[in-house]
Motif scaffolding. Sequence first.
Motif, PDB file in Angstrom:
ATOM      1  N   GLY A 174      75.136 -67.267 -47.367  1.00  0.00           N
ATOM      2  CA  GLY A 174      74.344 -66.116 -47.777  1.00  0.00           C
ATOM      3  C   GLY A 174      73.803 -66.258 -49.186  1.00  0.00           C
ATOM      4  O   GLY A 174      73.098 -65.376 -49.674  1.00  0.00           O
ATOM      5  N   SER A 175      74.097 -67.376 -49.842  1.00  0.00           N
ATOM      6  CA  SER A 175      73.660 -67.591 -51.217  1.00  0.00           C
ATOM      7  C   SER A 175      72.807 -68.859 -51.318  1.00  0.00           C
ATOM      8  O   SER A 175      71.591 -68.790 -51.276  1.00  0.00           O
ATOM      9  CB  SER A 175      74.863 -67.682 -52.151  1.00  0.00           C
ATOM     10  N   ARG A 176      73.467 -70.052 -51.397  1.00  0.00           N
ATOM     11  CA  ARG A 176      72.699 -71.275 -51.613  1.00  0.00           C
ATOM     12  C   ARG A 176      73.025 -72.386 -50.612  1.00  0.00           C
ATOM     13  O   ARG A 176      72.161 -73.191 -50.300  1.00  0.00           O
ATOM     14  CB  ARG A 176      72.931 -71.791 -53.035  1.00  0.00           C
ATOM     15  N   GLY A 177      74.278 -72.457 -50.158  1.00  0.00           N
ATOM     16  CA  GLY A 177      74.672 -73.611 -49.366  1.00  0.00           C
ATOM     17  C   GLY A 177      75.363 -73.264 -48.068  1.00  0.00           C
ATOM     18  O   GLY A 177      75.128 -72.219 -47.454  1.00  0.00           O
ATOM     19  N   LEU A 178      76.236 -74.170 -47.647  1.00  0.00           N
ATOM     20  CA  LEU A 178      77.030 -74.022 -46.434  1.00  0.00           C
ATOM     21  C   LEU A 178      78.506 -74.229 -46.764  1.00  0.00           C
ATOM     22  O   LEU A 178      78.839 -74.956 -47.697  1.00  0.00           O
ATOM     23  CB  LEU A 178      76.622 -75.059 -45.378  1.00  0.00           C
ATOM     24  N   HIS A 179      79.366 -73.588 -45.983  1.00  0.00           N
ATOM     25  CA  HIS A 179      80.793 -73.865 -46.024  1.00  0.00           C
ATOM     26  C   HIS A 179      81.190 -74.558 -44.725  1.00  0.00           C
ATOM     27  O   HIS A 179      80.723 -74.184 -43.640  1.00  0.00           O
ATOM     28  CB  HIS A 179      81.612 -72.573 -46.157  1.00  0.00           C
ATOM     29  N   VAL A 180      82.058 -75.545 -44.843  1.00  0.00           N
ATOM     30  CA  VAL A 180      82.707 -76.152 -43.687  1.00  0.00           C
ATOM     31  C   VAL A 180      84.185 -75.780 -43.771  1.00  0.00           C
ATOM     32  O   VAL A 180      84.852 -76.085 -44.768  1.00  0.00           O
ATOM     33  CB  VAL A 180      82.532 -77.682 -43.665  1.00  0.00           C
ATOM     34  N   VAL A 181      84.676 -75.103 -42.739  1.00  0.00           N
ATOM     35  CA  VAL A 181      86.017 -74.512 -42.763  1.00  0.00           C
ATOM     36  C   VAL A 181      86.906 -75.216 -41.734  1.00  0.00           C
ATOM     37  O   VAL A 181      86.530 -75.328 -40.556  1.00  0.00           O
ATOM     38  CB  VAL A 181      85.961 -73.001 -42.459  1.00  0.00           C
TER      39      VAL A 181
END
Length: 307
Positions: A174-181
Motif C-alpha cells: 500500500g506504500s512503495r513495495g511488496l512483502h514476502v511473508v
Amino acid sequence: MSSSQSTRVGRRTLDIHRPDKVLFPASGKGKEYTKGDLVAYYQAVAPFMLPDLRGRPLMLERHPDGIDGPKFMQKNTPDHYPDWIERVEVPKEGGTVLHPVCRDAATLVYLADQACLTLHRWLSRVGRIDRPDRLVFDLDPSEGDDFTAVREAARLLGELLDKLKLPSGLMTTGSRGLHVVVPLDGRHSFDEVRDFAKQVAGVLTDAHPDRLTTEARKKERGDRLYLDVQRNAYAQTVVAPFTVRAKPGAPVAVPISWSRLDDPRLDARRWTIADAVEQGHADPWAGVMSHGRALGPARRRLDLLTG
C-alpha cells in the motif's frame, strides 16, 4: 455535518464520532474518503483481516486530522480505551509496554473511530512473544524506480523459497513495495529467524549484485532494490494485511497470488478501500499461512545450494 452516529458491530454498539470528517482529501491520486468510509471498510474487511491480527501486539498509526495533519505512533494502550479491548504487557528495555490486541471486528471499528489508519503488527503472538511465527522480506525499491524491479525481485525470492520448500505469501504494502511473508512454526528465536533471512537475502544479492542489495544506508544502494530483513527482530512491526495506508486515495496492503506478478498494472497501491475487500473474498493466501515450517531443513537446503 453529523457529530456522531451509532453502528452495531457484533454484540456491541459503538459511537462513531464525526463520521463525515475527511481523512483522505481528494487529489490527483485518489478520491476523498471520510472517517465513516474508513469505519465501513474495516467492518467489511474484518473477516479476512482478523486471522492475521488475533493474539498479536499492535502499534497504531493515528492521523486525527487526516493524512495532511500530524501523525502519532501509539504503542501503549490509553486508559480511556474500553475494557473489552484486549491488552498485552510485553517487556522492553527498561520496562514494559501495554499494547492493544485486536481480536474482533468491534476493536477494528473502535480503532478506526480513533483515526487509526494503519495497524502495524508484531511477528509473534501472545504466549510465545519471543518466538515469531512469521518471517518477512520487505522489497523496497529505490527512489523513482518503476515497479518492474519489484516484481522481478519478488519472483527471484519466490523461486528461491520454493527451492527451500518454504511456503510463502505475497502482499502489496500500500506504500512503495511488496512483502514476502513466510509462515513459521514458532520454535525459533527472533535472532535465528533474522539470521536466516539475512542468509537468503545474501544469496540473492550475491547472484544479482547489480540489481539487489542488503545495504541499509540509502546512499550506498544506488539504483538497486533493497531486500530489507530488519523487521525480523523483537518488538519490530510490519503493516498488517488489509490495513489502510496514510497515502492519497487510501491505498491498502493487500495479499495477492504469485500469478499477479505477471500483471503489468500491479503496483504497491493497486488496491484501495474501495476494492480491497474483493481480494479477501478471493483468498489469495488460502492454506499458506496455516502451514508454518521449521527453518532447520530450509537451512540445510540453503547450504547445499550455496555449496
